[in-house]
Design an enzyme around this catalytic site. Structure first.
Site, PDB file in Angstrom:
ATOM      1  NE  ARG A  33      -3.070   2.320   3.248  1.00  0.00           N
ATOM      2  CZ  ARG A  33      -2.793   3.224   4.228  1.00  0.00           C
ATOM      3  NH1 ARG A  33      -1.932   2.612   4.933  1.00  0.00           N
ATOM      4  NH2 ARG A  33      -3.408   4.191   4.520  1.00  0.00           N
ATOM      5  NE  ARG A  74      -4.980  15.580   7.895  1.00  0.00           N
ATOM      6  CZ  ARG A  74      -4.897  14.366   8.766  1.00  0.00           C
ATOM      7  NH1 ARG A  74      -4.654  14.271  10.013  1.00  0.00           N
ATOM      8  NH2 ARG A  74      -4.421  13.220   7.948  1.00  0.00           N
ATOM      9  CE  LYS A 222      -8.729   4.116   3.442  1.00  0.00           C
ATOM     10  NZ  LYS A 222      -7.794   5.020   3.493  1.00  0.00           N
ATOM     11  CB  THR A 280      -7.682   0.634  11.365  1.00  0.00           C
ATOM     12  OG1 THR A 280      -8.122   0.928   9.998  1.00  0.00           O
ATOM     13  CG2 THR A 280      -7.268   1.743  12.197  1.00  0.00           C
TER      14      THR A 280
END
Length: 477
Positions: A33, A74, A222, A280
């Site tokens: 990845r 963010r 995802k 994760t």
């Protein structure tokens, strides 16, 4: 390779030298990845070249997955890098703020104020900090700190329950799709898709970029937004697979909801003939420790027993101290879990339906192999579709994809229980069948006298043309 479950490893500073990467691939990495949240296009191109070199050194093909950054919501930067938020304190998120302090901080995503209302819960830094929205005044979101802690530059923001309007594909993602195609990626992972349209758009952009080379990358959705859960089937239908992205998903839906969602998503993916990756914090402690915790071992094993195609390492292999050991540990856990996996092939077929000849041949091969207890299932395939369909069912007999296509060799590196070898398929089918036997003998997959089930298409070399099935005694002419 006796292991059926595949391993996806993220590469980064800890694993971007050829020696380490080669050791990782030889230890069992099937898919690498590239995280487009970090680094420049040239960095990813350089790493892709290293991946191909490492795979060649190990005598195998490895898939490359380009993971798009997506709309990262963010906080901005702080004057001194970080602050400490106390429970009960007032804190402002202001889209117009330049440098933050103990009272306020800026926002990378300037549209956030319009998505919020009083009473909304904001989760920062993967849910470690909790803010309650008191009021939205222009560009400023006034909040009260419910759970405090240290907050540093550029930490992520989620709204509990989801519902933020940021588009799945940013301008950066659109450029990164072109980069992914140019560097020879096999898969693109799309971050934060909300619906099928997000995946369709990403596929169209990749197809346009790949058209000059006639390349079509496979698309992985995802699943990390709460609003994606009710639309999971339509997202699956528009994708080639899904990633159970448990980090952001857990922040939006709550940690307790994730294990059941993981099982449901993997089951739905397999039923839809799609791929599933579980990701994760699978081996999080191995960022700093040479051995995993017992809980991490159970987590990886349970994903295997759920039927996932692959388990994924993120920071463990990208920036951790023990990237090679992480891969070795994951491989060992997968092998042990697979020994306990109960094969229930017949029950899989009770409600099966299909309208394509090639799909019916794939099912027939599985049924025959299971009841005859053959040594291997062998698919002579151009596109890899036959082996993908076979791999959606739990069977304790290895499936071999023999293909002349390098692209098929690489993309099938992610398919559970599928091993791939290159085999030219031209001429008469009897000659190709004999060449397939010779290759499997050479690779020590079979011995003379073993029974195998072989599928192929007549005439040879047609994509989507699998129409033949034969039970072969190896060595018999």
């Amino acid at each position: 390779m006796d292991r059926s479950t595949k391993i996806v490893a993220t590469i980064g500073p800890a694993s971007s030298d050829l020696a380490t990467l080669t050791r990782m691939v030889c230890a069992g990495v099937n898919v690498v990845r590239l995280n487009f949240s970090h680094g420049k296009a040239q960095d990813h191109s350089d790493r892709a070249r290293l991946v191909r070199e490492a795979a060649a050194d190990c005598g195998c093909e490895v898939a490359i997955m380009a993971d798009l950054q997506g709309p990262k919501i963010r906080v901005g930067k702080f004057e001194h890098g970080k602050i400490l938020l106390e429970a009960g304190a007032k804190f402002v998120l202001d889209a117009e703020c330049e440098l933050g302090n103990e009272q306020q901080v800026g926002l990378d995503y300037k549209e956030l104020p319009r998505d919020l209302k009083p009473g909304d819960i904001l989760l920062l830094n993967d849910g470690l900090i909790v803010l309650v929205v008191d009021a939205v005044v222009g560009s400023a979101i006034h909040t009260t700190v419910k759970i405090g802690g240290e907050l540093s530059n550029n930490k992520g923001i989620n709204r509990q329950g989801g519902g933020l309007s940021a588009p799945a594909l940013t301008a950066k993602d659109m450029e990164d799709i072109k980069t992914a195609v140019a560097l020879g990626a096999d898969y693109i992972a799309v971050s934060f898709p909300k619906n099928a349209s997000d995946m369709i758009m990403a596929r169209q952009l990749a197809n346009i970029a790949g058209e000059p080379q006639q390349r079509k990358l496979l698309m992985i959705a995802k699943i990390e937004r709460a609003e994606a859960i009710p639309l999971l089937q339509e997202i699956l239908d528009a994708s080639d697979g899904i990633m159970v992205a448990r980090g952001d998903l857990a922040v939006e839906v709550g940690n307790a909801a994730v294990p059941a969602l993981q099982k449901r998503m993997i089951k739905m993916a397999r039923a839809s003939n799609k791929l599933a990756i579980t990701a994760t914090q699978m081996m999080e402690s191995m960022i700093v420790n040479a051995v995993p915790t017992r809980a991490e071992v159970s987590d990886v094993a349970n994903a295997v027993l759920d039927g996932t195609d692959a388990v994924m390492a993120s920071a463990e292999t990208a920036s951790g101290k023990y990237p090679v050991e992480t891969v070795e540990a994951m491989a060992a856990i997968c092998l042990e879990a697979e020994k306990a996996d109960v094969c229930k092939l017949d029950t899989d077929f009770l409600n099966a339906s299909f309208s394509r000849i090639d799909q019916s041949i794939a099912y027939g091969a599985l049924f025959t192999a299971y009841h005859l207890r053959v040594k291997a299932i062998v698919a002579l395939t151009e596109s890899g579709s036959t082996t993908l369909w076979m791999s959606r069912h739990s069977i304790d007999i290895p499936i071999y994809a023999l293909t002349p296509s390098i692209a098929t060799l690489r993309k099938s590196a992610l398919y559970r229980n599928v091993r791939s070898f290159e085999l030219v398929q031209s001429g008469e089918s009897k000659d190709v069948l004999q060449a397939a036997q010779n290759l499997l003998l050479e690779k020590h997959v079979v011995r003379p006298g073993d029974l195998i089930v072989v599928t192929w298409g007549e005439p040879m070399g047609q994509i989507g043309g699998t129409n033949s099935l034969k039970i072969v005694k190896v060595g018999a002419h």
